[in-house]
Design an enzyme around this catalytic site. Structure first.
Site, PDB file in Angstrom:
ATOM      1  N   CYS A  26      18.294 -12.444  79.179  1.00  0.00           N
ATOM      2  CA  CYS A  26      20.036 -12.158  79.227  1.00  0.00           C
ATOM      3  C   CYS A  26      20.158 -10.816  78.214  1.00  0.00           C
ATOM      4  O   CYS A  26      19.236  -9.744  78.328  1.00  0.00           O
ATOM      5  CB  CYS A  26      20.683 -13.163  78.822  1.00  0.00           C
ATOM      6  SG  CYS A  26      20.412 -13.858  76.886  1.00  0.00           S
ATOM      7  N   HIS A 566      30.237  -8.756  76.312  1.00  0.00           N
ATOM      8  CA  HIS A 566      29.719  -9.846  76.815  1.00  0.00           C
ATOM      9  C   HIS A 566      30.472 -10.688  77.413  1.00  0.00           C
ATOM     10  O   HIS A 566      31.206 -11.462  76.722  1.00  0.00           O
ATOM     11  CB  HIS A 566      28.767 -10.608  75.808  1.00  0.00           C
ATOM     12  CG  HIS A 566      27.864 -11.574  76.105  1.00  0.00           C
ATOM     13  ND1 HIS A 566      28.211 -12.631  77.018  1.00  0.00           N
ATOM     14  CD2 HIS A 566      26.502 -11.538  76.124  1.00  0.00           C
ATOM     15  CE1 HIS A 566      27.212 -13.538  77.204  1.00  0.00           C
ATOM     16  NE2 HIS A 566      25.974 -12.656  77.056  1.00  0.00           N
TER      17      HIS A 566
END
Length: 645
Positions: A26, A566
């Site tokens: 990720c 994010h």
């Protein structure tokens, strides 16, 4: 160590190519599914230069790399020769249901703040009526009691909301099931001691669901599968009305006649086990729970134990676990204080003091990650102090009248039988923890990468100073000083700022439901719960990374500040769905330029948190990085983070 060397070292530590079933990444972490987890030595991996942390989430090994994760990942792929394909990943995700503890913890976590706040209020009411002469029947006490009890009594509604998000099912129907459990017919039947109703031979018993959590969790889990089945088989044009109608017709008797009663009896049994353990040997029970408090927090199991505490309160009117948990927290406080006294390096002293202050108010993760897991003697001292104080309090019958965060600020809920011993136990835990650290010593050589990992887990010296004093006043002073010198300082690159990329509500980074962000391992910053899907540039600079999953964007300012936006938590699993990125790698942007449009409603329906961390990835390059404000509404373009070189 360069990325190729790091990739080779990681490959060796995970057992080589033959031990890897799946590998992907990720924004910050390499994620592995392994054939044999027993070969993993997390401590050895943590010591690799370039690794910020290591953790297991259920069956998944996560190695936290930070900004270089993609480069390390590519180097890994060059060596192992494969990458997990999306089809396999999607199938795997559907097959993997989080472990029981992980699931219960994730469901209870969002409800903890309101429970803790109203729980302390219950303790205040006890003090007012027992010691300050207030009449229990007075209007003031009645009103306060309503405010204190409402969350606890209607707990199934709060849990239903959270469980629906976790299980990714219809929230309105989940709330309807909570309404079934607390419907007046059910509560009146319980109060009157009536015999069960029957539906087609299925008994519908009248049991107590107020303040419960396990029955509604079980029911919402079943709801997910019933809803999906019905929704598929109902024609699309009729789904809006007929899907919920059919589902509630099915789920109402199942909830009241099957899942509710079974889960109720199960939760009663678990509660009876713990109460029985305390009755059999309170010293043993207190010793075990007190000793393992920090380990439970580390694994996340402490929140699942919260369900047992709530059941105790609902069934018996008091709980015996929370006082012991509090001894574990005070042991961490004492250990952090001891490390602050004993450490020689200024960096370690700063970390310990910051962790001491945060643990004192109930936020123990900085102490656990920044102190206990870095110094073996500190962990040993914590276990011993928690065990001794926990056994002491359990032996003398410490009780809690409400569910609260386990810290010294929750003292009012312990008023009653054993209150004095709870106070004494707190002193024992704190003093013993501190003294043991001073006796055992602190081996500062074993913290190797304390400078990097410790800063992220507990904060820098500047942060410690602010926290130890008056945070609001100190932060305001910093902001005022920065603004006063803004012209010349910014021109010289001494002061750099980050503007909010989204409209929404700020929350403290410590409350982000991901320890990597909440412990500031990746850098300092703020977190935003967005109110719309527009994402804009936080400063003038360059887009350095648009992640393949589109859920995160990395930028570098013209002055060299590295920032990661994010969008949501674990939204990497959406694989770009609902994200419309408007920029590309290498593109120059001005503050306020559109970076992305995000379908936040669809992401929310998928069950993901929209909490968006905005972090300064190269925090260590600055003398200080701090949030201009941590709570309240914020608009795009408003300065939210300031960094000083």
């Amino acid at each position: 160590m360069n990325v190729n060397q790091l990739a080779e070292a990681i490959l060796k530590e995970v057992g080589g190519k033959g031990n890897i079933k799946e590998l992907f990444h990720c924004v910050t972490r390499l994620r592995f599914y392994l054939k044999d987890r027993s070969v993993i030595d997390a401590e050895r991996i943590k010591k690799l230069d370039g690794v910020l942390g290591v953790q297991f989430q259920t069956e998944q090994l996560q190695i936290i790399i930070g900004n270089d994760v993609e480069n390390v990942y590519n180097a890994m792929i060059n060596k192992v020769g494969f990458v997990m394909d999306d089809v396999t990943a999607e199938k795997k995700q559907k097959m993997r249901i989080g472990g029981l503890f992980e699931t219960i913890s994730a469901i209870i976590l969002p409800v903890i703040p309101v429970m803790a706040g109203t729980g302390i209020l219950k303790g205040v009411i006890t003090i007012m009526t027992s010691y300050l002469g207030f009449e229990a029947a007075s209007d003031l006490i009645q009103m306060l009691t309503i405010a204190a009890d409402v969350v606890f009594y209607f707990m199934p509604f709060f849990i239903a909301w959270s469980a629906a998000k976790r299980f990714k099912t219809d929230t309105a129907l989940a709330l309807a099931l909570a309404g079934c459990l607390l419907y007046p017919t059910m509560t009146a039947g319980l109060a009157g001691g009536l015999s069960p109703m029957h539906l087609f031979g299925l008994p519908i018993p009248f049991v107590k669901y107020a303040a419960s959590s396990i029955p509604i969790i079980f029911s919402v889990w079943v709801l997910k599968y019933v809803y999906d089945f019905v929704d598929i088989h109902v024609p699309q044009m009729l789904r809006l009305v007929f899907t919920p109608m059919i589902v509630i017709l099915i789920m109402c008797p199942i909830t009241l006649g099957v899942t509710g009663p079974i889960a109720n009896y199960l939760s009663k049994g678990i509660a009876a086990f713990f109460v029985g353990l305390f009755a059999f040997s309170p010293i043993l029970a207190g010793l075990v729970i007190g000793a393992t408090r920090s380990l439970l927090v580390f694994t996340g199991m402490h929140l699942s134990l919260g369900a047992v505490c709530m059941q105790n309160l609902a069934q018996y009117g008091y709980d015996v676990i929370l006082p012991v948990n509090t001894m574990g927290t005070l042991a961490i406080v004492g250990v952090c204080f001891g490390v602050w006294i004993k450490a020689k390096k200024q960096e370690n002293k700063s970390i310990a003091m910051s962790a001491f202050v945060s643990s004192f108010i109930g936020i123990t993760e900085p102490g656990i990650y920044g102190v206990l897991l870095k110094f073996k003697n500190a962990l040993i001292a914590d276990i011993i102090a928690g065990a001794v104080a926990g056994a002491f309090v359990a032996f003398f019958g410490g009780r809690s009248s409400a569910y609260v965060n386990s810290c010294i600020l929750s003292l009012p809920v312990f008023v009653g039988p054993g209150f004095v011993y709870v106070c004494i136990g707190m002193v024992i835990a704190f003093v013993l923890g501190a003294v043991l650290v001073c006796v055992l010593g602190v081996n500062e050589g074993e913290s190797g990468k304390m400078m990097t990992a410790g800063k992220a887990a507990a904060g820098t010296a500047g942060t410690a100073a602010v926290t130890a004093g008056n945070p609001a006043a100190e932060s305001a002073g910093k902001v005022a000083a920065v603004r006063e010198a803004a012209g010349s300082a910014e021109a010289a690159g001494l002061v750099q700022t980050v503007c909010s990329p989204m409209d929404g509500e700020l929350i403290p980074m410590s409350q982000v439901e991901d320890k990597v962000f909440s412990s500031e391992t990746l850098g300092k910053g703020v977190a935003i719960v967005p109110e719309n899907g527009t994402v804009s540039a936080p400063f003038d600079g360059t887009v350095t990374t648009v992640y393949a999953s589109k859920h995160a964007i990395g930028l570098t300012s013209d002055q060299g500040m590295e920032c990661i936006i994010h969008i949501g938590l674990d939204t990497v699993n959406l694989k770009g769905k609902y994200f419309d990125i408007k920029v590309k790698d290498g593109q120059k942007v001005k503050r306020g330029d559109l970076l992305a449009q995000v379908d936040i409603d669809s992401i929310r329906k998928e069950g993901y948190s929209l909490t968006t961390p905005v972090i300064v990835a190269n925090t260590s390059a600055y003398l200080d990085v701090f949030a201009n404000q941590e709570t309240g509404r914020v608009s795009r373009g408003t300065t939210v983070v300031t960094a000083i070189r």
